[in-house]
Design a protein around this motif. Structure first.
Motif, mmCIF file in Angstrom:
data_model
loop_
_atom_site.group_PDB
_atom_site.id
_atom_site.type_symbol
_atom_site.label_atom_id
_atom_site.label_comp_id
_atom_site.label_asym_id
_atom_site.label_seq_id
_atom_site.Cartn_x
_atom_site.Cartn_y
_atom_site.Cartn_z
ATOM 1 N N ASP A 67 -70.676 -16.283 27.129
ATOM 2 C CA ASP A 67 -69.711 -17.208 28.061
ATOM 3 C C ASP A 67 -68.713 -17.652 27.240
ATOM 4 O OD1 ASP A 67 -71.404 -16.917 30.164
ATOM 5 O OD2 ASP A 67 -72.280 -18.906 29.980
ATOM 6 N N ALA A 69 -64.211 -19.770 27.452
ATOM 7 C CA ALA A 69 -63.162 -19.943 27.989
ATOM 8 C C ALA A 69 -62.216 -20.528 26.904
ATOM 9 C CB ALA A 69 -63.117 -20.661 29.177
ATOM 10 N N GLU A 77 -54.302 -19.805 29.234
ATOM 11 C CA GLU A 77 -55.666 -20.495 29.471
ATOM 12 C C GLU A 77 -56.615 -19.302 30.055
ATOM 13 O OE1 GLU A 77 -55.440 -24.138 31.096
ATOM 14 O OE2 GLU A 77 -54.351 -25.225 29.284
ATOM 15 N N ILE A 79 -60.530 -17.412 31.074
ATOM 16 C CA ILE A 79 -61.970 -17.285 30.970
ATOM 17 C C ILE A 79 -62.165 -15.690 30.721
ATOM 18 C CG2 ILE A 79 -64.040 -17.395 32.474
ATOM 19 C CD1 ILE A 79 -62.294 -19.260 34.381
ATOM 20 N N LYS A 124 -57.603 -18.894 34.050
ATOM 21 C CA LYS A 124 -58.527 -20.048 34.377
ATOM 22 C C LYS A 124 -57.611 -21.028 35.486
ATOM 23 C CE LYS A 124 -58.457 -23.930 31.585
ATOM 24 N NZ LYS A 124 -58.179 -25.109 32.715
ATOM 25 N N TRP A 130 -62.297 -27.175 31.015
ATOM 26 C CA TRP A 130 -62.938 -26.104 30.145
ATOM 27 C C TRP A 130 -64.399 -25.922 30.055
ATOM 28 C CZ3 TRP A 130 -59.785 -22.954 28.436
ATOM 29 C CH2 TRP A 130 -58.448 -23.041 28.309
ATOM 30 N N ALA A 133 -65.314 -23.804 33.261
ATOM 31 C CA ALA A 133 -64.698 -22.474 32.934
ATOM 32 C C ALA A 133 -65.560 -21.928 31.898
ATOM 33 C CB ALA A 133 -63.090 -22.430 32.355
ATOM 34 N N GLY A 134 -66.076 -22.580 30.896
ATOM 35 C CA GLY A 134 -66.934 -21.998 29.682
ATOM 36 C C GLY A 134 -68.261 -21.639 30.326
ATOM 37 N N SER A 137 -69.030 -16.880 32.719
ATOM 38 C CA SER A 137 -69.205 -15.485 32.355
ATOM 39 C C SER A 137 -70.322 -14.743 32.590
ATOM 40 C CB SER A 137 -68.544 -15.292 30.932
ATOM 41 O OG SER A 137 -67.364 -15.985 30.642
ATOM 42 N N VAL A 281 -64.414 -16.731 40.177
ATOM 43 C CA VAL A 281 -63.501 -17.752 39.597
ATOM 44 C C VAL A 281 -62.851 -18.287 40.861
ATOM 45 C CG1 VAL A 281 -61.477 -18.147 38.193
ATOM 46 C CG2 VAL A 281 -63.483 -16.949 37.183
#
Length: 324
Positions: A67, A69, A77, A79, A124, A130, A133-134, A137, A281
């Motif tokens: 994972d 971002a 920015e 992902i 993103k 963050w 977003a992180g 994945s 997303v």
């Protein structure tokens, strides 16, 4: 750069193989891009890597993490999509028999920097944190594919999630609830079941408990311990989507007679494709979904994060940040 990496492999004591320290900054091959990571979440895959599952001695040392971002060298920015196909592959990369995840052949995301193919960068959304977003994945992409690509369900259908608390399970509950599905969960821990209900599940049951009615689909990641319950819980024509087998892959009964007599579908599901990552997303941003984050720690405290993951005490995702 600072990184959490596998310095060796140990099947019995995976945490002894983990090192947190300096690694060389990555070189950027043609067609790849550097990302300065801001947040990266842990997955069970990281513990398996330390045990040598999918990672060989010849690839060590290997930066862990799937994972992530962060920000590219040119300020975007993004992902990361961490399923990397083999050279020349076209189409759904999850079907490539030579595909890899970041941290298997190429260094992963538990670091200050990572390089990935340029087309594996998903913008993103503005305003998305963050930490959120992180998380997307791996476990969240796995859950998205299970529900929306493989389960064959529609709003109003009932979906049973075997197990509650892990990254995939919590993602399934949040995604399914947002999509108008009736989400049920099972858990050996009553408190975890209650947490899943607070998160959006309609009901929680004890592991193996007889359900008040059969369901349209079962999301299965536990394996042997819950397999018969999953088969018995389905309506005729229903679907089991299986993404893992944490309790083992050899159930006491295969339930083949029930599977063919009830015309059940058993669908294997692994990660997700780049188009599915983009849709995930967009869906999370549009619906205002906030992944459950159990704990956020700086990258330098990665060992404590791994210890919590290994102990099985977390509910939701454990996130590491660079502090930038």
């Amino acid at each position: 750069m600072l990184a959490a990496y596998a310095a060796r492999l140990d099947r019995n004591d995976p945490l002894s193989a983990l090192e947190v320290g300096e690694r060389p900054d990555p070189e950027v091959p043609d067609g790849w891009a550097r990302v300065h990571l801001r947040a990266a979440a842990l997955n069970r895959h990281d513990l398996w890597s330390l045990q040598g599952v999918g990672l060989g001695e010849d690839k060590l040392p290997m930066v862990l993490g799937c994972d992530g971002a962060g920000v590219t060298d040119d300020g975007r920015e993004v992902i990361l999509h961490s399923v990397i196909p083999s050279p020349g592959w076209s189409g759904d990369e999850t079907l490539d028999p030579r595909r890899t995840l970041l941290s298997e052949l190429y260094d992963g995301t538990l670091a200050e920097q990572v390089v990935v193919p340029t087309n594996h960068l998903v913008p993103k959304p503005d305003g998305m944190s963050w930490e959120l977003a992180g998380c997307l994945s791996t476990a969240w992409l796995t859950a998205y594919r299970m529900l929306f690509s493989n389960a064959g369900v529609s709003p109003g259908d009932t979906v049973l999630v075997q197990g509650a608390g892990g990254g995939v399970s919590t993602a399934l509950v949040q995604l399914g609830s947002a999509a108008g599905l009736r989400m049920w969960v099972t858990s050996r821990d009553e408190a975890r079941g209650a947490q899943a209900v607070e998160l959006g599940a309609d009901r929680a049951f004890a592991s193996g408990e007889r359900l008040p009615e059969r369901v349209n689909a079962v999301m299965e990641s536990v394996g042997a311990a819950t397999w018969s319950h999953s088969v018995n819980s389905l309506n005729p024509g229903g679907t089991i989507v299986i993404c893992g087998a944490t309790s083992g892959d050899a159930p006491e009964k295969a339930e083949l007679t029930k599977i063919f007599f009830k015309q059940l579908r058993v669908i294997g599901s692994t990660m997700g494709s780049l188009p599915e990552m983009r849709r995930l997303v967009d869906f999370v941003a549009r619906e205002g979904i906030s992944p459950v984050i159990d704990q956020t720690l700086p990258l330098g405290q990665a060992r404590a994060a791994f210890e919590r993951l290994a102990a099985g005490d977390s509910f939701g995702k454990i996130v590491l940040t660079t502090g930038d």
